[in-house]
Design an enzyme around this catalytic site. Sequence first.
Site, mmCIF file in Angstrom:
data_model
loop_
_atom_site.group_PDB
_atom_site.id
_atom_site.type_symbol
_atom_site.label_atom_id
_atom_site.label_comp_id
_atom_site.label_asym_id
_atom_site.label_seq_id
_atom_site.Cartn_x
_atom_site.Cartn_y
_atom_site.Cartn_z
ATOM 1 N NE ARG A 58 -3.995 -1.999 0.209
ATOM 2 C CZ ARG A 58 -4.379 -3.074 -0.692
ATOM 3 N NH1 ARG A 58 -3.840 -2.938 -1.975
ATOM 4 N NH2 ARG A 58 -5.368 -3.509 -0.388
ATOM 5 C CG ASN A 88 -2.204 -2.888 -6.527
ATOM 6 O OD1 ASN A 88 -1.401 -3.040 -5.828
ATOM 7 N ND2 ASN A 88 -3.606 -3.245 -6.366
ATOM 8 C CG ASP A 146 -2.237 -8.719 -8.284
ATOM 9 O OD1 ASP A 146 -3.167 -9.420 -8.604
ATOM 10 O OD2 ASP A 146 -2.281 -8.142 -7.109
ATOM 11 C CG HIS A 226 -5.058 -14.206 -6.920
ATOM 12 N ND1 HIS A 226 -5.491 -14.277 -8.092
ATOM 13 C CD2 HIS A 226 -4.503 -12.898 -7.038
ATOM 14 C CE1 HIS A 226 -5.387 -13.015 -8.672
ATOM 15 N NE2 HIS A 226 -4.769 -12.248 -7.966
ATOM 16 C CG ASP A 299 -4.036 -11.122 -3.098
ATOM 17 O OD1 ASP A 299 -3.352 -10.098 -3.177
ATOM 18 O OD2 ASP A 299 -4.728 -11.588 -3.987
ATOM 19 N N GLY A 318 -10.369 -8.198 -0.796
ATOM 20 C CA GLY A 318 -8.987 -8.126 -0.031
ATOM 21 C C GLY A 318 -8.935 -8.471 1.325
HETATM 22 ZN ZN ZN Z 1 -4.891 -10.024 -8.109
HETATM 23 ZN ZN ZN Z 2 -2.975 -8.947 -5.239
#
Ligand code: ZN
Ligand code: ZN
Length: 417
Positions: A58, A88, A146, A226, A299, A318
């Site tokens: 993050r 991301n 991702d 994943h 993840d 998530g």
């Molecule tokens: Zn993903």
């Molecule tokens: Zn991910």
Amino acid sequence: MLVCRNGYADSLTLEGRLVGDRCVTVTVSEGVITQIEPNGSSCAVLAPAFVDPHVHLRTPGREDEETIASGTAAAAAGGYCAILAMPNTDPVVDSATVLHSLRATARREAVIPVGFMAAISKGMAGEDLAELGELGDAGAAAFTDDGRPVASAALLRRALQYAEVTARPLALHCEEPSLSRAGHMHEGVVSAELGIGGWPSLAESIMVERDLAVAAHEARPLHLMHLSARGSVTALRRAQAAGVEATAEVTPHHLVLTDEAVRSLDPNTKMNPPLGSASDREALVGALRDGTISCIATDHAPHSREEKDVPFEAAPFGVTGLETAFAALHTHLVAPGLISLETLLGRMSAGPARAFGLPEPQLEVGVRANLVLLDLETEWTVTEGGFRSRSANSWLLGQKLRGRVVKTVADGRVVFG
Ligand SMILES: [Zn+2]
Ligand SMILES: [Zn+2]
């Protein structure tokens, strides 16, 4: 490729039982294993430390949810000696400038070695290829978009061609957006009964098939992130048998839970890809056991309480996972006899290290110490206040687990315990 806070190496001794029941004393001098001697009395298990190839730190952008310092401290508490962070973020890691600044922060803050993946496409918009060569030179550990799929097959093909030049792996989030768009959970009996928009497992497996076909055409390796569906496992197995160099990962939550868990409407059972059926779970456990899937990845996806404390359909996808992965899988897979402890340890360590070309943690004289000491008997309850992570959106809150990490040594230093 991996960076970490500077620090001196430790000299220490560790006593433990190796898988296979031999008890040993391991001497570490200035960070290197110098001696492994027989010892008859230990009961904690000593093993090569874990490697997580899929973590959301993050940073930059949402440091209230996680920082490099808090995320790597959480990883150390989970028994990890190395992790790879996803790009991301805000801004996206799609330029050498952002990557340099992250690596500089990691040199100051990271408790364990961390590598940073860079985006495949500019801004992760799926249109133009990012400067993969420049990002590779700047130390990108691998490339991924991702959070999103590479929707264009042509872009994926070009990325595979460039990945040959950069010699970095490509990691793919497989999702056909036209099929998943309206979905909040796995499409099946449970979604129908709950009246929640379903996401068919075909949304993943159709993209897995496409990605493997492109990789086969280009004769290039790739890594599938994943996996959650039986159809994806079938496609992967078929491609591997045909000679495609594909590796894959599976998360603790997909290995333990099914869509039945969503009946609670707990936003911490909402993930991307969604929790599948019992048949999907059975296929994933089988693939992990036989090595078709060689990596366990958490993840780890921290979200603030404000983001997750909303009705199921409004919640983001998530869950966190670094600090509970070993205990959850030991409790739910090893204890009931679904997989062996040896398999679990291998898929959390050597498997991911090999898939991403990282140094493989080994319990051998002459190598840097990357070790974890595990108590398999102690029971503990997962609580919101018990995390080093800045976020507590765990699917395990309130649950009792058996087994825990006692000590972690990463890159020759004690980083936990
Ligand atoms: Zn993903
Ligand atoms: Zn991910």
